[in-house]
Structure formats: C-alpha cells, structure tokens
Design an enzyme around this catalytic site. Structure first.
Site, PDB file in Angstrom:
ATOM      1  N   HIS A  72      28.076 -33.379  10.028  1.00  0.00           N
ATOM      2  CA  HIS A  72      28.419 -34.599   9.284  1.00  0.00           C
ATOM      3  C   HIS A  72      29.615 -34.313   8.380  1.00  0.00           C
ATOM      4  O   HIS A  72      29.570 -33.393   7.570  1.00  0.00           O
ATOM      5  CB  HIS A  72      27.242 -35.052   8.418  1.00  0.00           C
ATOM      6  CG  HIS A  72      26.107 -35.651   9.205  1.00  0.00           C
ATOM      7  ND1 HIS A  72      25.391 -36.740   8.771  1.00  0.00           N
ATOM      8  CD2 HIS A  72      25.578 -35.319  10.407  1.00  0.00           C
ATOM      9  CE1 HIS A  72      24.465 -37.045   9.670  1.00  0.00           C
ATOM     10  NE2 HIS A  72      24.556 -36.186  10.668  1.00  0.00           N
ATOM     11  N   TYR A 201      22.824 -42.340   0.562  1.00  0.00           N
ATOM     12  CA  TYR A 201      22.105 -42.167  -0.701  1.00  0.00           C
ATOM     13  C   TYR A 201      22.244 -43.487  -1.460  1.00  0.00           C
ATOM     14  O   TYR A 201      23.351 -43.844  -1.857  1.00  0.00           O
ATOM     15  CB  TYR A 201      22.719 -41.035  -1.530  1.00  0.00           C
ATOM     16  CG  TYR A 201      22.463 -39.642  -0.983  1.00  0.00           C
ATOM     17  CD1 TYR A 201      23.234 -39.112   0.038  1.00  0.00           C
ATOM     18  CD2 TYR A 201      21.432 -38.857  -1.509  1.00  0.00           C
ATOM     19  CE1 TYR A 201      22.998 -37.825   0.530  1.00  0.00           C
ATOM     20  CE2 TYR A 201      21.193 -37.572  -1.028  1.00  0.00           C
ATOM     21  CZ  TYR A 201      21.974 -37.067  -0.011  1.00  0.00           C
ATOM     22  OH  TYR A 201      21.734 -35.800   0.472  1.00  0.00           O
ATOM     23  N   PRO A 293      15.129 -32.560  -4.393  1.00  0.00           N
ATOM     24  CA  PRO A 293      15.852 -32.545  -3.115  1.00  0.00           C
ATOM     25  C   PRO A 293      17.099 -33.436  -3.055  1.00  0.00           C
ATOM     26  O   PRO A 293      17.817 -33.410  -2.054  1.00  0.00           O
ATOM     27  CB  PRO A 293      14.797 -33.014  -2.102  1.00  0.00           C
ATOM     28  CG  PRO A 293      13.755 -33.701  -2.900  1.00  0.00           C
ATOM     29  CD  PRO A 293      13.762 -33.101  -4.259  1.00  0.00           C
ATOM     30  N   LYS A 297      19.807 -28.817  -1.818  1.00  0.00           N
ATOM     31  CA  LYS A 297      20.248 -27.457  -2.120  1.00  0.00           C
ATOM     32  C   LYS A 297      19.196 -26.356  -1.916  1.00  0.00           C
ATOM     33  O   LYS A 297      19.547 -25.178  -1.838  1.00  0.00           O
ATOM     34  CB  LYS A 297      20.712 -27.379  -3.590  1.00  0.00           C
ATOM     35  CG  LYS A 297      22.030 -28.062  -3.850  1.00  0.00           C
ATOM     36  CD  LYS A 297      23.192 -27.174  -3.453  1.00  0.00           C
ATOM     37  CE  LYS A 297      24.479 -27.919  -3.291  1.00  0.00           C
ATOM     38  NZ  LYS A 297      24.806 -28.317  -1.932  1.00  0.00           N
ATOM     39  N   TYR A 385      28.292 -30.731  -3.048  1.00  0.00           N
ATOM     40  CA  TYR A 385      27.401 -31.084  -1.944  1.00  0.00           C
ATOM     41  C   TYR A 385      27.539 -30.110  -0.777  1.00  0.00           C
ATOM     42  O   TYR A 385      26.543 -29.667  -0.195  1.00  0.00           O
ATOM     43  CB  TYR A 385      27.680 -32.525  -1.489  1.00  0.00           C
ATOM     44  CG  TYR A 385      26.606 -33.079  -0.587  1.00  0.00           C
ATOM     45  CD1 TYR A 385      25.415 -33.565  -1.120  1.00  0.00           C
ATOM     46  CD2 TYR A 385      26.767 -33.095   0.796  1.00  0.00           C
ATOM     47  CE1 TYR A 385      24.416 -34.052  -0.302  1.00  0.00           C
ATOM     48  CE2 TYR A 385      25.771 -33.579   1.623  1.00  0.00           C
ATOM     49  CZ  TYR A 385      24.596 -34.061   1.072  1.00  0.00           C
ATOM     50  OH  TYR A 385      23.604 -34.536   1.887  1.00  0.00           O
TER      51      TYR A 385
HETATM   52  P1  RFL Z   1       9.207 -21.600   1.463  1.00  0.00           P
HETATM   53  O1  RFL Z   1       9.897 -22.347   2.552  1.00  0.00           O
HETATM   54  O2  RFL Z   1       8.291 -22.332   0.576  1.00  0.00           O
HETATM   55  O3  RFL Z   1       8.442 -20.388   2.171  1.00  0.00           O
HETATM   56  C1  RFL Z   1       7.480 -19.624   1.479  1.00  0.00           C
HETATM   57  C2  RFL Z   1       6.527 -19.051   2.499  1.00  0.00           C
HETATM   58  O4  RFL Z   1       5.628 -18.159   1.822  1.00  0.00           O
HETATM   59  C3  RFL Z   1       4.307 -18.401   2.307  1.00  0.00           C
HETATM   60  N1  RFL Z   1       3.353 -17.950   1.269  1.00  0.00           N
HETATM   61  C4  RFL Z   1       2.714 -16.770   1.306  1.00  0.00           C
HETATM   62  N2  RFL Z   1       2.724 -15.791   2.225  1.00  0.00           N
HETATM   63  C5  RFL Z   1       1.947 -14.701   1.969  1.00  0.00           C
HETATM   64  N3  RFL Z   1       1.147 -14.577   0.870  1.00  0.00           N
HETATM   65  C6  RFL Z   1       1.115 -15.544  -0.070  1.00  0.00           C
HETATM   66  N4  RFL Z   1       0.344 -15.417  -1.144  1.00  0.00           N
HETATM   67  C7  RFL Z   1       1.909 -16.705   0.136  1.00  0.00           C
HETATM   68  N5  RFL Z   1       2.120 -17.846  -0.568  1.00  0.00           N
HETATM   69  C8  RFL Z   1       2.991 -18.581   0.133  1.00  0.00           C
HETATM   70  C9  RFL Z   1       4.268 -19.876   2.574  1.00  0.00           C
HETATM   71  O5  RFL Z   1       3.245 -20.209   3.499  1.00  0.00           O
HETATM   72  C10 RFL Z   1       5.676 -20.117   3.157  1.00  0.00           C
HETATM   73  O6  RFL Z   1       5.706 -19.975   4.562  1.00  0.00           O
HETATM   74  O7  RFL Z   1      10.272 -20.872   0.509  1.00  0.00           O
HETATM   75  P2  RFL Z   1      11.736 -20.317   0.787  1.00  0.00           P
HETATM   76  O8  RFL Z   1      11.760 -19.397   1.961  1.00  0.00           O
HETATM   77  O9  RFL Z   1      12.210 -19.848  -0.523  1.00  0.00           O
HETATM   78  O10 RFL Z   1      12.590 -21.606   1.233  1.00  0.00           O
HETATM   79  C11 RFL Z   1      12.851 -22.654   0.335  1.00  0.00           C
HETATM   80  C12 RFL Z   1      12.973 -23.981   1.103  1.00  0.00           C
HETATM   81  O11 RFL Z   1      11.835 -24.139   1.916  1.00  0.00           O
HETATM   82  C13 RFL Z   1      13.131 -25.184   0.157  1.00  0.00           C
HETATM   83  O12 RFL Z   1      13.968 -24.873  -0.919  1.00  0.00           O
HETATM   84  C14 RFL Z   1      13.701 -26.412   0.888  1.00  0.00           C
HETATM   85  O13 RFL Z   1      12.772 -26.931   1.815  1.00  0.00           O
HETATM   86  C15 RFL Z   1      14.093 -27.510  -0.110  1.00  0.00           C
HETATM   87  N6  RFL Z   1      14.600 -28.731   0.533  1.00  0.00           N
HETATM   88  C16 RFL Z   1      15.896 -28.818   0.974  1.00  0.00           C
HETATM   89  N7  RFL Z   1      16.722 -27.765   0.892  1.00  0.00           N
HETATM   90  C17 RFL Z   1      17.979 -27.839   1.425  1.00  0.00           C
HETATM   91  O14 RFL Z   1      18.722 -26.852   1.318  1.00  0.00           O
HETATM   92  N8  RFL Z   1      18.454 -28.966   2.039  1.00  0.00           N
HETATM   93  C18 RFL Z   1      17.674 -30.071   2.169  1.00  0.00           C
HETATM   94  O15 RFL Z   1      18.094 -31.049   2.800  1.00  0.00           O
HETATM   95  C19 RFL Z   1      16.363 -30.039   1.596  1.00  0.00           C
HETATM   96  N9  RFL Z   1      15.546 -31.104   1.708  1.00  0.00           N
HETATM   97  C20 RFL Z   1      13.741 -29.826   0.702  1.00  0.00           C
HETATM   98  C21 RFL Z   1      14.251 -31.004   1.301  1.00  0.00           C
HETATM   99  C22 RFL Z   1      12.403 -29.768   0.322  1.00  0.00           C
HETATM  100  C23 RFL Z   1      11.598 -30.863   0.514  1.00  0.00           C
HETATM  101  N10 RFL Z   1      10.244 -30.744   0.124  1.00  0.00           N
HETATM  102  C24 RFL Z   1       9.191 -30.953   1.045  1.00  0.00           C
HETATM  103  C25 RFL Z   1       9.951 -30.131  -1.138  1.00  0.00           C
HETATM  104  C26 RFL Z   1      13.443 -32.110   1.493  1.00  0.00           C
HETATM  105  C27 RFL Z   1      12.119 -32.048   1.076  1.00  0.00           C
HETATM  106  C28 RFL Z   1      11.290 -33.280   1.275  1.00  0.00           C
HETATM  107  C1  PHB Z   2      16.446 -34.489   4.809  1.00  0.00           C
HETATM  108  O1  PHB Z   2      17.014 -34.876   5.857  1.00  0.00           O
HETATM  109  O2  PHB Z   2      15.275 -34.115   4.797  1.00  0.00           O
HETATM  110  C2  PHB Z   2      17.186 -34.529   3.530  1.00  0.00           C
HETATM  111  C3  PHB Z   2      18.524 -34.870   3.523  1.00  0.00           C
HETATM  112  C4  PHB Z   2      19.216 -34.909   2.317  1.00  0.00           C
HETATM  113  C5  PHB Z   2      18.564 -34.616   1.144  1.00  0.00           C
HETATM  114  C6  PHB Z   2      17.230 -34.253   1.156  1.00  0.00           C
HETATM  115  C7  PHB Z   2      16.537 -34.213   2.344  1.00  0.00           C
HETATM  116  O3  PHB Z   2      19.249 -34.681  -0.035  1.00  0.00           O
END
Ligand code: RFL
Ligand code: PHB
Length: 389
Positions: A72, A201, A293, A297, A385
């Site tokens: 994008h 957005y 989110p 980031k 961004y």
């Molecule tokens: P994670 O992905 O939470 O992985 C942690 C892992 O550790 C496991 N765990 C354990 N394992 C062993 N022993 C224990 N005691 C444990 N406790 C936990 C868990 O099961 C899991 O598998 O952390 P990590 O690797 O630091 O990654 C971070 C990302 O997952 C997170 O920051 C992103 O998902 C945030 N996020 C977004 N980030 C972006 O860069 N771009 C995006 O577009 C974006 N959109 C989002 C998002 C997060 C969202 N939610 C659901 C909060 C959109 C959403 C809706």
């Molecule tokens: C997503 O596609 O899940 C998404 C995209 C942009 C955001 C957060 C989540 O800022």
C-alpha cells in the site's frame, strides 16, 4: 537440557529472534504455552513497515509476504464527510505491506522447523531462575514431564501477560508507564471483496472506524466501542449500520458487506516497562511495551527490538563484548518512545472521547484539517506511519 539462548514465547518477537540467531550460528530453544494451531490462527496485526519487510526478507522468510501481501502506497484519513489521501510513497519514498501477523507466524514456524530448530509448544508452569547469574535457567512442564533448560541468556518474548516481566528483579529500579483508554476496538473479519484500495482511518462523532484488508476475499474492519461491551450484543445488522454511519458520506463510496465470520473486542492501552534488561534477562516486544493499534506499530516494534538483540548476542559470541547488549534497553527505548508518541497521537486524533468539551472537539477537527492541508504535517505523519526513522 542446555542451549545458548532460552526464548520464552513464540510470537513474532520470539520466533524471529530464534531465526536470526540461527542464521548467525547461535543456538536457541523457544518455549510456547499455546499450541501450534492456536498461534498460527490468532488474528492480530496486519500492517508491516518497510523495515520489517526488509528484515523478514533478509532472514529468508519473506517470500510469501512478498507474493501474498498487498503493498500500500497511501492511506486515507476521513473526517467531516470527506476523505483525504496521505501519499506515503510520495512523501517518504516508502510503503507498507498488509500481511496478517498469523501468516508471518506460519512462515517463521516453518523456517524454524525446516532448520531443525527446537520449538516446544504447550509448555506450562514456566519459571525463570538465576537471571542475575551467568547461568540462568527456565523450568517448565512439557508432555507431563518437569524440564529444566539451562542457557547463557533468557529472552522474554512472552507478550504483555507473560511471566518474564514479573520475573525482573525488583532492585533494578523498574519503572512502568501506562495509559488505559476509555474505549476499545470491535474487530470483524468479513468475507467480501475490498471496499477500498487503501486503509481508511475515519474520525466520526459516533466514534472511530477503520477499513483494512486481509486478502482479495477477506476484509478486516474495526470500530471504536465500549471496552466492556460484548460481541453477542452486536448482531450483524447492528454492526453494518454502525459502520455505514461512521464511514459513508455523500461522495458515493459504499462499504461492501459480506458474511461476518469473526468478532472480537480489544482493549486499548499504552504501556512501557523500563529497563528492558536485568542481568541475563532481556525483554522484547509486547512483554516490555504496548501501543494502541491506531498507529499499527506493535509488531513492527517487536521486530526492531529483536534485531537489536540479535546484533548484541552476535557481538557477545563473536567478540566476547557485552557493549551492545548493555546498551540494548537504551537503544530500543528511543524507538519505542517515538512509536508510543505516534500511536498516542493517532489515537487522540481519531477517537471520540466522551468527556471532550466542545472546544476540544473543535481542536481535534482543526488538527486533522492541518494535517491534510500541510505537506509538512502530512509528511511527519507519513514518516511515522511507515517507520522512516
Ligand atoms: P505476542 O504476539 O503476544 O507473543 C507472545 C507469545 O508468548 C506466549 N506466551 C508464553 N509462552 C510461554 N510461557 C508463558 N508463560 C507465556 N505467556 C505467553 C503467547 O502465547 C504468545 O504466543 O508478542 P510479541 O511477539 O511481542 O508480538 C507483539 C505483537 O503480537 C503485537 O504488538 C501486535 O499484534 C500489535 N498489533 C499491530 N502491530 C503492528 O505492527 N501492526 C498492526 O497493524 C497491528 N495491529 C495489533 C494490531 C494488535 C491487535 N490486538 C489484537 C491487540 C491489531 C490488533 C487488533
Ligand atoms: C489490521 O489490519 O489489523 C490493522 C490495520 C491498521 C491498524 C491496526 C490494525 O492501525
């Protein structure tokens, strides 16, 4: 069992770190509390910065991302009945890729297993020991057996609810910074063609809404909701009515409907825990920091943390120097605080705050007007961004 690096958590941070270390000839074991099927199907992030794409490509796990992800070159900001394009590519020379986090996870798991990496799923009772000694260890249960993993270092990549951050010794003058927002995001996955070529957005008096995508046939939509709300109170009709109201105006653009096959509500917080090191224990990704989110980031920060750690560990094993490792927390936090600032700014700019005064609402609208009518301000938003810093 003994290894060089014990990694707790098989999210993007833990898996990528393990793979980067493997490419440098450094051995690691990854301990994950959930099953492989579970981590490979949990719906989370979607937006990858150019820098994240570059790291995944260099690590040899970017092939599917490049062929199946969507590049994008811009995003749209919608407010006051009009949409305004922020041309990311023209303003920064960079773009973003929309590729689901669980697809990144699948690619990383496949790469670790193909390289005969040790990845233990469904471990429980994970506990850290001796993190301030040169022989730290992790105990856990796996397949009904009590196990001990000895390592040179432990890296906590176990997310916000993990055990690593609480295992940081108290005497390390720990500081936590936190802001909890008075709203959440209602997220849905929909079977339909995309409604828009780029992410939208939208700021609206009824609340924020976001149009994102997953593939040519699956779309990801979000709208601001009460964080205490329940998905079962939202019929499909009610969801569509809310999204149409927040996203459509008089320019003829229409949101495409389809079968909703997943609904969830997430809370929103900003959180930073410092320092990110105590002796031989390091934290990376969501274990150390959370962003709302709105700035997309979180996963990108997790990736940049582990890149720094991989370099520090490589220096340790190649040159016997702990210089980069000891500077990890400070170096990582520079980027983290900038991403925290951007995510907070986007959240503040685009959401409806129930307690905002009429004056504050006008200020929010004026700020959006400023951004879309000033190349300098639009460039600043675009740089943040795409992660161009
Ligand atoms: P994670 O992905 O939470 O992985 C942690 C892992 O550790 C496991 N765990 C354990 N394992 C062993 N022993 C224990 N005691 C444990 N406790 C936990 C868990 O099961 C899991 O598998 O952390 P990590 O690797 O630091 O990654 C971070 C990302 O997952 C997170 O920051 C992103 O998902 C945030 N996020 C977004 N980030 C972006 O860069 N771009 C995006 O577009 C974006 N959109 C989002 C998002 C997060 C969202 N939610 C659901 C909060 C959109 C959403 C809706
Ligand atoms: C997503 O596609 O899940 C998404 C995209 C942009 C955001 C957060 C989540 O800022």
């Amino acid at each position: 069992m003994r290894t060089q690096i014990a990694i707790i958590g098989a999210g993007p941070a833990g898996l990528l770190l393990s793979h980067l270390l493997h490419l440098q000839g450094i051995e690691s074991v990854v301990l994950e509390s959930r099953s492989r099927a579970d981590i490979e199907s949990t719906i989370r992030a979607g937006v990858l910065e150019q820098g994240t794409m570059d790291i995944l490509t260099e690590a040899g796990v970017g092939e599917r991302m490049r062929s199946e992800g969507a590049l994008h070159r811009g995003i749209e900001l919608a407010f006051d009945g009009a949409r305004h394009r922020i041309d990311l590519a023209e303003l920064t020379g960079k773009a973003i890729t929309v590729y689901a986090q669980h697809e990144v996870i699948k690619d990383l798991v496949a790469a670790r297993l193909a390289a005969q990496g040790t990845l233990l799923f469904e471990v429980s009772e994970v506990a850290l020991h001796g993190v301030e000694t040169s022989q730290p260890s992790v105990t856990f249960s796996h397949n009904g057996e009590e196990c001990r993993l000895e390592a040179d270092f432990i890296i906590g990549c176990d997310g916000y609810h993990g055990v690593s951050r609480p295992a940081m010794p108290e005497q390390h003058l720990r500081k936590n910074f936190q802001r909890i927002y008075p709203f959440g995001w209602f997220g849905i996955l929909v079977e339909s063609a995309p409604s828009s070529d780029e992410l939208i957005y939208a700021q609206h008096e009824r609340g924020f809404a976001l149009v994102s995508t997953r593939s040519p046939t699956v779309q990801r939509l979000y709208f601001q909701c009460d964080p205490g709300d329940h998905t079962d109170k939202w019929s499909d009709d009610r969801i569509w009515a809310e999204l149409h109201a927040r996203l459509e105006n008089h320019d003829g653009w229409k949101l495409k409907e389809g079968r909703i096959f997943q609904k969830n509500i997430i809370g929103m917080r900003s959180f930073v825990s410092t320092p990110m090191q105590a002796g031989r224990l390091f934290l990376a990704g969501d274990a150390a920091h959370i962003v709302p989110p709105t700035g997309a980031k979180g996963m990108n920060l997790a990736v940049s943390d582990v890149r720094l750690l991989a370099r520090g560990l490589e220096q340790f094993y190649r040159q016997g120097s702990e210089e980069l490792l000891n500077g990890y927390s400070e170096a990582a936090l520079k980027r983290i605080w900038r991403a925290e600032y951007f995510s907070w700014t986007m959240t503040r700019l685009l959401h409806t705050f129930a307690d905002a005064t009429p004056f504050e609402r006008e200020m929010q609208r004026a700020e959006l007007e400023n951004i879309v009518s000033s190349r300098a301000l639009a460039t600043s938003l675009a740089e943040n961004y795409v992660g161009a810093f």
